[in-house]
Design a protein around this motif. Sequence first.
Motif, PDB file in Angstrom:
ATOM      1  N   UNK A   1       0.845  -1.190   0.000  1.00  0.00           N
ATOM      2  CA  UNK A   1       0.000   0.000   0.000  1.00  0.00           C
ATOM      3  C   UNK A   1       0.883   1.243   0.000  1.00  0.00           C
ATOM      4  N   UNK A   2       0.467   2.221  -0.782  1.00  0.00           N
ATOM      5  CA  UNK A   2       1.165   3.499  -0.756  1.00  0.00           C
ATOM      6  C   UNK A   2       0.460   4.350   0.300  1.00  0.00           C
ATOM      7  N   UNK A   3       1.170   4.589   1.407  1.00  0.00           N
ATOM      8  CA  UNK A   3       0.523   5.267   2.522  1.00  0.00           C
ATOM      9  C   UNK A   3       0.829   6.760   2.572  1.00  0.00           C
ATOM     10  N   UNK A   4       1.857   7.167   1.824  1.00  0.00           N
ATOM     11  CA  UNK A   4       2.254   8.575   1.905  1.00  0.00           C
ATOM     12  C   UNK A   4       1.114   9.487   1.490  1.00  0.00           C
ATOM     13  N   UNK A   5       0.852  10.459   2.337  1.00  0.00           N
ATOM     14  CA  UNK A   5      -0.134  11.473   1.995  1.00  0.00           C
ATOM     15  C   UNK A   5      -1.568  10.997   2.073  1.00  0.00           C
ATOM     16  N   UNK A   6      -1.780   9.747   2.500  1.00  0.00           N
ATOM     17  CA  UNK A   6      -3.149   9.246   2.618  1.00  0.00           C
ATOM     18  C   UNK A   6      -3.739   9.704   3.943  1.00  0.00           C
ATOM     19  N   UNK A   7      -4.880  10.355   3.855  1.00  0.00           N
ATOM     20  CA  UNK A   7      -5.513  10.821   5.094  1.00  0.00           C
ATOM     21  C   UNK A   7      -6.313   9.701   5.756  1.00  0.00           C
ATOM     22  N   UNK A   8      -6.514   9.843   7.042  1.00  0.00           N
ATOM     23  CA  UNK A   8      -7.268   8.834   7.778  1.00  0.00           C
ATOM     24  C   UNK A   8      -8.613   9.404   8.204  1.00  0.00           C
ATOM     25  N   UNK A   9      -9.447   8.554   8.711  1.00  0.00           N
ATOM     26  CA  UNK A   9     -10.750   8.970   9.230  1.00  0.00           C
ATOM     27  C   UNK A   9     -11.210   7.896  10.213  1.00  0.00           C
ATOM     28  N   UNK A  10     -12.192   8.222  11.029  1.00  0.00           N
ATOM     29  CA  UNK A  10     -12.814   7.187  11.837  1.00  0.00           C
ATOM     30  C   UNK A  10     -13.556   6.269  10.884  1.00  0.00           C
ATOM     31  N   UNK A  11     -13.367   4.978  11.022  1.00  0.00           N
ATOM     32  CA  UNK A  11     -14.066   4.011  10.185  1.00  0.00           C
ATOM     33  C   UNK A  11     -15.548   4.397  10.117  1.00  0.00           C
ATOM     34  N   UNK A  12     -16.066   4.718   8.907  1.00  0.00           N
ATOM     35  CA  UNK A  12     -17.429   5.259   8.841  1.00  0.00           C
ATOM     36  C   UNK A  12     -18.500   4.441   9.581  1.00  0.00           C
TER      37      UNK A  12
ATOM     38  N   UNK B   1     -22.750  -7.410  23.532  1.00  0.00           N
ATOM     39  CA  UNK B   1     -22.017  -6.741  22.454  1.00  0.00           C
ATOM     40  C   UNK B   1     -22.992  -6.496  21.305  1.00  0.00           C
ATOM     41  N   UNK B   2     -23.068  -5.265  20.854  1.00  0.00           N
ATOM     42  CA  UNK B   2     -23.975  -4.889  19.766  1.00  0.00           C
ATOM     43  C   UNK B   2     -23.136  -4.454  18.580  1.00  0.00           C
ATOM     44  N   UNK B   3     -23.556  -4.809  17.368  1.00  0.00           N
ATOM     45  CA  UNK B   3     -22.953  -4.113  16.219  1.00  0.00           C
ATOM     46  C   UNK B   3     -24.049  -3.342  15.518  1.00  0.00           C
ATOM     47  N   UNK B   4     -23.716  -2.071  15.205  1.00  0.00           N
ATOM     48  CA  UNK B   4     -24.683  -1.168  14.577  1.00  0.00           C
ATOM     49  C   UNK B   4     -24.601  -1.335  13.071  1.00  0.00           C
ATOM     50  N   UNK B   5     -25.741  -1.550  12.452  1.00  0.00           N
ATOM     51  CA  UNK B   5     -25.782  -1.653  10.982  1.00  0.00           C
ATOM     52  C   UNK B   5     -25.273  -0.355  10.393  1.00  0.00           C
ATOM     53  N   UNK B   6     -24.440  -0.480   9.374  1.00  0.00           N
ATOM     54  CA  UNK B   6     -23.903   0.705   8.695  1.00  0.00           C
ATOM     55  C   UNK B   6     -25.044   1.533   8.116  1.00  0.00           C
TER      56      UNK B   6
END
Lengths: 343, 265
Positions: B28-39, B179-184
């Motif tokens: 993976x080319x990671x340079x300059x890739x921005x992150x975010x909270x997993x939607x 444990x709950x998982x929320x539907x996307x």
Amino acid sequence: MVESLYNVENETPSIWVLLEQQDGVLEGVSLELLSKGRELADAIGWELTGLLIGHQVAALADEAIAMGADQVLLVEHPLLEHFTVDGYTHVADQVLLRHQPSIFLLGATPDGRDLAGRLAVRLRTGLNADCTDLRLDPKTGILICEVSGFGGGVLALIEMQTHRPQMATVRPGVFLPGETDYNRTGSVVSPEFDLPPETIQTKITERVVGESLDLTQTPALVCGGRGIDGHFEWMYELAELLGGDVGATRPPVDEGHIERERQIGQTGVICRPKVAICCGISGAFHFVVGVQDADVVIAINNDPEAPIFDHADYCIVGDTHEIVPALIEVLKTSEVSKETAYG
Amino acid sequence: MDKFHIVVCIKVVPKPEEIAVDKETMLLIRDGVRSEINPPDMNAIEMALKLKDKYGGKISILSMGPPFFADYLRVPLAMGADHIYLMSDRNFGGADTLATTYTLAEGIRKIGDVDMVICGEESSDGATGQVPAGLAEWLGINQLTQMDEVDIDLRGKVARGKREIAGGHISLEVPFPVVVSAKTASNEPRFMDYTIKPWAFEEGRITVWGAEDVEVEDDHIGLPGSPTIVSGLEQAPERARKRQFLEGSPEEIADQLGKILVQAL
């Protein structure tokens, strides 16, 4: 490393497939896994076993044998009529520990994922989720799971040396179901198990099951992306004229324009239609994998640089809002709709 | 019962649209890739905040990853969460599902007195959706996965959830803890509260735990604790397509398409 409850030293060389059923009907993905499992088992000379859990589902065992299983382990109990993760994990765990198969394959359905995730931890083994292909090393019996790497274009091969069972889930549509052959023979065995009622803490308070959607079998898939601005009514009209069905990319699903069951791609449905028509779709890898097995791909997008055109046979640079209605008019008067839609 | 306590497990991921792969090295080319909270985790945070709006209680955010995650974890703090925990240790790296769920479960035990754990349905970078069930099993508690809605009954100590399925729905009820998982996309995550944002980003404390702090078994975590190994990387085979561009007015193009469709179907 944490030890699995049984390992490669004491495994029984065999491949197991979870035969998932809803209301007495086997899930398509289970049939697809039987077909793939048969191929792998033949290549290495092992037995293929179906694990069938439910209540009054014995008739499905014959179907599984006709679809390739050598043996079906039938686990029936009134408390197992509907899937509960606690009930199904409890019985699957017991049966797996008794027989200790090398490999256990499950469909990546909501229930299959729940069961796989829980069982893998209970057995202290690894789990490869959403595999896009499965291979078996004929010398070592090691399962090589192919999964799509992040960002697309790269496939990672994942394997496990000593922990057993080698567990993997596969999405519906990845493999093709085999031929049904009712002359095939196999055995149906009901293993012993215990199921104290207090094991099941999950209470199903309501269960409404409508007609389920199966996009994997549609001959013509009409897909809408961000570029159609939520105009799925045209997608439906086009799909109806072609005798097909409607899919979508993730953005319109997330925006609530269409049900999540219609999402196509890596985190959605993998389809193999004769024709896929991609409208207003940019063509990110995680979508494209969902239509890459289509015989013919048609793409309509107003951006001539859209990556979708690299993955299409027929490319139209233009406004979906003009092309699709024009196509609908043509089809209304042409032969294709008369032959396919109502024939 | 004391205050209802929810732990939301979240992850920071590279933005999928910015990820590229070096075709030579397959890395993976990671340079300059921005992150975010997993939607999908934003839906988990919102699900927890809705319960807090209704019943009070407190929300802890738990994540596992490198120190730079901390900046992103201030977002849920500014949305209304109470505590942030980051499990950060080189030894946690390279974990597969078994090691990840073990490590997170130990973090949840260390936080303590947890009534509910909420996760996103899946991560956009792994998309395996196997963490919630694995967590529930390590913790030995119930699970409600892919939920569109969740409610709690504090008196009866049960959680009730509803999952939409094709053409219907299923409603489940389980005793706490769960444990709950929320539907996307099951809810609309709220914006940060601008009255608490300055505090969240300047003063809000983040508890950082290494492997020693959570007393994990060394051989259960990270790469050594992961039974699955990546044995190879391959370029995904690309199917050759005609890539033929159709020209003309919309009507002319529609005519050509009509003929192509007759052939193909």
